[in-house]
Design a protein around this motif. Structure first.
Motif, PDB file in Angstrom:
ATOM      1  N   ARG A 211       0.846  -1.190   0.000  1.00 52.15           N
ATOM      2  CA  ARG A 211       0.000   0.000   0.000  1.00 52.15           C
ATOM      3  C   ARG A 211       0.878   1.235   0.000  1.00 52.15           C
ATOM      4  NH1 ARG A 211       0.541   2.113   4.998  1.00 52.15           N
ATOM      5  NH2 ARG A 211       1.026   0.725   6.761  1.00 52.15           N
ATOM      6  N   ASP A 212       0.214   2.402  -0.217  1.00 49.84           N
ATOM      7  CA  ASP A 212       0.927   3.651  -0.014  1.00 49.84           C
ATOM      8  C   ASP A 212       0.874   4.001   1.475  1.00 49.84           C
ATOM      9  OD1 ASP A 212      -1.634   4.524   0.419  1.00 49.84           O
ATOM     10  OD2 ASP A 212      -1.809   5.625  -1.461  1.00 49.84           O
ATOM     11  N   ARG A 213       1.221   5.211   1.832  1.00 52.59           N
ATOM     12  CA  ARG A 213       1.298   5.569   3.246  1.00 52.59           C
ATOM     13  C   ARG A 213       0.005   6.193   3.753  1.00 52.59           C
ATOM     14  NH1 ARG A 213       6.205   9.250   3.650  1.00 52.59           N
ATOM     15  NH2 ARG A 213       5.838   9.040   5.888  1.00 52.59           N
ATOM     16  N   SER A 214      -1.101   5.871   3.080  1.00 54.27           N
ATOM     17  CA  SER A 214      -2.396   6.388   3.505  1.00 54.27           C
ATOM     18  C   SER A 214      -2.786   5.811   4.868  1.00 54.27           C
ATOM     19  CB  SER A 214      -3.466   6.039   2.468  1.00 54.27           C
ATOM     20  OG  SER A 214      -4.765   6.277   2.966  1.00 54.27           O
ATOM     21  N   ALA A 215      -3.221   6.679   5.767  1.00 58.53           N
ATOM     22  CA  ALA A 215      -3.631   6.223   7.099  1.00 58.53           C
ATOM     23  C   ALA A 215      -4.920   5.411   7.042  1.00 58.53           C
ATOM     24  CB  ALA A 215      -3.809   7.438   8.019  1.00 58.53           C
ATOM     25  N   LEU A 216      -5.790   5.690   6.038  1.00 57.43           N
ATOM     26  CA  LEU A 216      -7.041   4.947   5.917  1.00 57.43           C
ATOM     27  C   LEU A 216      -6.782   3.475   5.615  1.00 57.43           C
ATOM     28  CD1 LEU A 216      -9.183   7.499   3.854  1.00 57.43           C
ATOM     29  CD2 LEU A 216      -9.377   6.973   6.281  1.00 57.43           C
ATOM     30  N   TYR A 217      -5.949   3.218   4.617  1.00 55.32           N
ATOM     31  CA  TYR A 217      -5.672   1.830   4.251  1.00 55.32           C
ATOM     32  C   TYR A 217      -4.846   1.128   5.321  1.00 55.32           C
ATOM     33  CZ  TYR A 217      -7.522   2.848  -0.389  1.00 55.32           C
ATOM     34  OH  TYR A 217      -8.350   3.185  -1.418  1.00 55.32           O
ATOM     35  N   LEU A 483       6.898   3.130  10.508  1.00 58.77           N
ATOM     36  CA  LEU A 483       8.249   2.619  10.352  1.00 58.77           C
ATOM     37  C   LEU A 483       8.278   1.170   9.886  1.00 58.77           C
ATOM     38  CD1 LEU A 483      11.250   3.192  10.681  1.00 58.77           C
ATOM     39  CD2 LEU A 483      11.081   2.397  13.047  1.00 58.77           C
ATOM     40  N   ASP A 484       7.465   0.297  10.456  1.00 59.53           N
ATOM     41  CA  ASP A 484       7.516  -1.124  10.090  1.00 59.53           C
ATOM     42  C   ASP A 484       7.200  -1.320   8.602  1.00 59.53           C
ATOM     43  OD1 ASP A 484       8.135  -1.755  12.676  1.00 59.53           O
ATOM     44  OD2 ASP A 484       6.070  -2.216  13.264  1.00 59.53           O
ATOM     45  N   ALA A 485       6.191  -0.609   8.098  1.00 51.94           N
ATOM     46  CA  ALA A 485       5.837  -0.744   6.686  1.00 51.94           C
ATOM     47  C   ALA A 485       6.939  -0.190   5.792  1.00 51.94           C
ATOM     48  CB  ALA A 485       4.515  -0.031   6.405  1.00 51.94           C
ATOM     49  N   VAL A 486       7.567   0.900   6.188  1.00 55.81           N
ATOM     50  CA  VAL A 486       8.643   1.485   5.388  1.00 55.81           C
ATOM     51  C   VAL A 486       9.855   0.561   5.369  1.00 55.81           C
ATOM     52  CG1 VAL A 486      10.208   3.440   5.168  1.00 55.81           C
ATOM     53  CG2 VAL A 486       7.824   3.827   5.799  1.00 55.81           C
ATOM     54  N   VAL A 487      10.215   0.008   6.518  1.00 49.36           N
ATOM     55  CA  VAL A 487      11.352  -0.926   6.563  1.00 49.36           C
ATOM     56  C   VAL A 487      11.068  -2.142   5.694  1.00 49.36           C
ATOM     57  CG1 VAL A 487      12.654  -2.466   8.070  1.00 49.36           C
ATOM     58  CG2 VAL A 487      12.134  -0.140   8.816  1.00 49.36           C
ATOM     59  N   ALA A 488       9.839  -2.656   5.759  1.00 46.96           N
ATOM     60  CA  ALA A 488       9.487  -3.795   4.900  1.00 46.96           C
ATOM     61  C   ALA A 488       9.548  -3.403   3.427  1.00 46.96           C
ATOM     62  CB  ALA A 488       8.085  -4.301   5.258  1.00 46.96           C
ATOM     63  N   GLY A 489       9.115  -2.181   3.093  1.00 41.82           N
ATOM     64  CA  GLY A 489       9.179  -1.739   1.705  1.00 41.82           C
ATOM     65  C   GLY A 489      10.589  -1.607   1.188  1.00 41.82           C
ATOM     66  N   LEU A 490      11.524  -1.237   2.073  1.00 41.13           N
ATOM     67  CA  LEU A 490      12.923  -1.110   1.674  1.00 41.13           C
ATOM     68  C   LEU A 490      13.688  -2.417   1.810  1.00 41.13           C
ATOM     69  CD1 LEU A 490      13.777   2.335   3.319  1.00 41.13           C
ATOM     70  CD2 LEU A 490      13.156   1.864   0.937  1.00 41.13           C
ATOM     71  N   THR A 491      13.021  -3.483   2.229  1.00 41.56           N
ATOM     72  CA  THR A 491      13.696  -4.762   2.421  1.00 41.56           C
ATOM     73  C   THR A 491      13.135  -5.842   1.507  1.00 41.56           C
ATOM     74  OG1 THR A 491      14.044  -4.190   4.754  1.00 41.56           O
ATOM     75  CG2 THR A 491      14.331  -6.495   4.126  1.00 41.56           C
ATOM     76  N   LEU A 492      11.805  -5.982   1.460  1.00 42.82           N
ATOM     77  CA  LEU A 492      11.176  -7.039   0.669  1.00 42.82           C
ATOM     78  C   LEU A 492      11.128  -6.656  -0.812  1.00 42.82           C
ATOM     79  CD1 LEU A 492       8.206  -7.910   3.067  1.00 42.82           C
ATOM     80  CD2 LEU A 492      10.486  -8.960   2.950  1.00 42.82           C
ATOM     81  N   ARG A 493      10.911  -7.679  -1.643  1.00 43.72           N
ATOM     82  CA  ARG A 493      10.887  -7.462  -3.092  1.00 43.72           C
ATOM     83  C   ARG A 493       9.547  -6.974  -3.599  1.00 43.72           C
ATOM     84  NH1 ARG A 493       8.439 -11.879  -5.611  1.00 43.72           N
ATOM     85  NH2 ARG A 493       8.041 -13.662  -4.237  1.00 43.72           N
ATOM     86  N   TYR A 494       8.535  -6.933  -2.749  1.00 42.64           N
ATOM     87  CA  TYR A 494       7.191  -6.564  -3.197  1.00 42.64           C
ATOM     88  C   TYR A 494       7.058  -5.045  -3.314  1.00 42.64           C
ATOM     89  CZ  TYR A 494       6.437 -11.318  -1.486  1.00 42.64           C
ATOM     90  OH  TYR A 494       6.527 -12.663  -1.265  1.00 42.64           O
ATOM     91  N   SER A 495       6.221  -4.616  -4.265  1.00 41.31           N
ATOM     92  CA  SER A 495       5.924  -3.200  -4.435  1.00 41.31           C
ATOM     93  C   SER A 495       4.550  -3.065  -5.081  1.00 41.31           C
ATOM     94  CB  SER A 495       6.985  -2.510  -5.309  1.00 41.31           C
ATOM     95  OG  SER A 495       6.848  -2.907  -6.657  1.00 41.31           O
ATOM     96  N   SER A 496       4.066  -1.844  -5.154  1.00 39.63           N
ATOM     97  CA  SER A 496       2.742  -1.574  -5.718  1.00 39.63           C
ATOM     98  C   SER A 496       2.799  -1.187  -7.185  1.00 39.63           C
ATOM     99  CB  SER A 496       2.065  -0.456  -4.917  1.00 39.63           C
ATOM    100  OG  SER A 496       1.893  -0.821  -3.574  1.00 39.63           O
ATOM    101  N   GLY A 497       3.841  -1.590  -7.878  1.00 43.63           N
ATOM    102  CA  GLY A 497       3.954  -1.236  -9.287  1.00 43.63           C
ATOM    103  C   GLY A 497       2.806  -1.752 -10.120  1.00 43.63           C
ATOM    104  N   ALA A 498       2.358  -2.989  -9.853  1.00 46.88           N
ATOM    105  CA  ALA A 498       1.237  -3.546 -10.621  1.00 46.88           C
ATOM    106  C   ALA A 498      -0.041  -2.756 -10.381  1.00 46.88           C
ATOM    107  CB  ALA A 498       1.034  -5.015 -10.241  1.00 46.88           C
TER     108      ALA A 498
END
Length: 530
Positions: A211-217, A483-498
């Motif tokens: 996801r993006d950094r939206s507080a709703l999602y 922070l946890d979501a950002v660290v995972a985004g900079l570590t895991l191979r998954y992204s929201s490109g699709a």
């Protein structure tokens, strides 16, 4: 014609129909056929029956042949149901692969039109169908899309979630995408926490949420899938960082360097003077010389100018010019030679501006008009064209870089900068220490993101918070909130490109369905077209 061949051409998908004849008309083809099965099953109770009640002919449109519309005249039978307790007394047989209830097209054509509607929507699909000799209205194509059956969406292991605009700035919906297969899973009519939470709760099994950094999602995912790992999208992270860099550059825009002065003094430009020569040959020259000789011969005979005009059939003004010219060459010199122009007082200024590198006629016209030039733009265009022909065009001086330019240079990969941009950026960083520190932090963050070293993010945040760059400090504080979501985004191979790709596709589909892109139609097209 061989009936087996006709059967193979139009009704090859079933063996329960026999073709008896084909009639070819000027604009369409009629295929005559009849069912051959001994009986049929009641659609209500499923009881087989062979008791024929009656028969009639169904007219079914089929795929075109040779740019001619094809109509299948199929004789079908109505059977009596043998089950006395059944509420249905009689029923009509359906041919599998050919007919369906209340249908006026073959199943094959119906499926083709549904695909056409999914690909091109209403108006464009209708035009293409007409070109293929299968006339159908745009509203019919939209009804075919709406009639597609709903299917239970699969539960992905890695789910991408993002919003898209139904009406930009007013109404937003949510798209869910399977990141591993890059296929859309479902569309939700809004972006509220409750709607997303309810979907996640009803579809357990999601392990990772991009996801993006939206507080709703973030809140909806926490409530609907509490065990899922949240992954912040790297594209949005870099976009947020670029926004922080732009704010920093904006704060120091007064220190951006001015363009350097031109190399050496500019010499005034003067167009070469061309001497005016009279015409020596041509029909005009010969005619003027003959008229001049004839007029002066009659003058020597004491004939008046009015009488000369009547005798030669020339206008009084023409006779007067010929009489006053001692030599015909005076009449054959260029018309504007020696005359002054309303542009003459402004030519030194135009020459100076052209020498400085400003060669756009429209801009120069605006400048001299503010200085009192009363003429039209075309006069300036002609003069600038003469300057271009006399003096080759030189590159204009380097302009002052904008805030967006500097932001792009800082956030772009150094290998993608040309030499001129790299030199300007080097000069800017040398004279603005805050931008130099910002560039260092951006480079460090890019290395974290590209090398997937999310575990070093806290160290990067600590360095930024110690620095005196307010915009970057605000960006770093925002990272700590998720922070946890950002660290995972900079570590895991998954992204929201699709997901972003499907968002762009939605924009294209909405343009195709201009005025009729309701949520239900849009949802069917997105889910089925995939």
């Amino acid at each position: 014609m061989n009936h087996d061949l006709l059967q193979d051409l139009w009704l090859h998908q079933t063996t329960d129909v026999a073709v008896s004849a084909v009639t070819i008309h000027a604009d369409h083809v009629t295929v005559h056929a009849a069912t051959t099965r001994a009986g049929a099953q009641c659609p209500t109770c499923g009881t087989s029956s062979g008791r024929v009640h009656s028969s009639y002919v169904r007219r079914l449109d089929d795929s075109a042949a040779g740019q001619r519309r094809v109509v299948v005249e199929l004789r079908v039978r109505r059977f009596r149901c043998r089950q006395q307790a059944c509420e249905r007394t009689t029923f009509v047989e359906q041919v599998e692969g050919v007919t369906f209830r209340h249908g006026r097209r073959s199943q094959q054509l119906q499926a083709a039109l549904q695909k056409l509607g999914l690909m091109l929507a209403g108006r464009a699909g209708s035009r293409l169908a007409e070109a293929f000799a299968v006339p159908v209205s745009r509203s019919t194509l939209l009804r075919l899309i709406r009639a597609l059956p709903e299917e239970a969406p699969p539960v992905p292991r890695v789910l991408g979630i993002d919003e898209f605009a139904l009406r930009k700035g007013h109404v937003y919906a949510t798209i869910l995408v399977d990141i591993e297969t890059r296929r859309p899973v479902d569309l939700l009519p809004d972006r509220t926490v409750e709607t997303v939470r309810a979907w996640l709760a009803a579809h357990p099994g999601v392990k990772v949420i991009c996801r993006d950094r939206s507080a709703l999602y973030a809140e909806a995912a926490r409530l609907g899938a509490p065990d899922a790992i949240h992954v912040a999208d790297r594209f949005h992270l870099w976009q947020n960082l670029a926004d922080a860099v732009e704010k920093t550059v904006l704060q120091h825009r007064a220190l951006l360097p001015e363009p350097p002065p031109p190399a050496g003094p500019t010499e005034p430009l003067t167009l070469p003077v061309t001497a005016a020569e009279p015409r020596r040959t041509g029909r005009l020259s010969d005619r003027v010389r003959e008229q001049h000789a004839a007029v002066h011969a009659l003058i020597r005979e004491d004939v008046s100018l009015r009488a000369i005009g009547r005798r030669l059939g020339l206008a009084r003004g023409t006779i007067r010019r010929l009489a006053h010219a001692a030599d015909p060459d005076e009449l054959l010199v260029g018309r504007w030679t020696g005359r002054t122009s309303i542009l003459d007082p402004y030519k030194p200024y135009l020459n100076q501006r052209y020498a400085e590198g400003f060669t756009v006629a429209r801009r120069l016209f605006e400048e001299i008009r503010q200085r009192g030039f009363p003429g039209q733009e075309q006069i300036v265009r002609v003069y600038i064209r003469q300057l271009r022909e006399a003096f080759p065009h030189q590159d204009p001086p380097r302009r002052k870089p904008s805030v967006r330019d500097v932001t792009g240079w800082i956030t772009r990969h150094p290998d993608r900068l040309d030499d001129a941009d790299a030199q300007q950026l080097k000069e800017i960083l040398a004279r603005v220490p805050a931008l130099a520190r910002t560039a260092d932090h951006v480079r460090d963050f890019a290395e974290l993101m590209n090398d997937r070293r999310g575990h070093q993010l806290k160290d990067w945040i600590a360095r930024v918070r110690q620095d005196q760059v307010p915009a970057l400090q605000s960006f770093a504080t925002g990272l700590l909130q998720d922070l946890d979501a950002v660290v995972a985004g900079l570590t895991l191979r998954y992204s929201s490109g699709a997901v972003e790709g499907h968002n762009n596709k939605i924009k294209m589909l909405k343009r195709q369905m201009f005025g009729r892109a309701n949520f239900d139609l849009l949802r069917k097209r997105i889910l089925y077209a995939a």
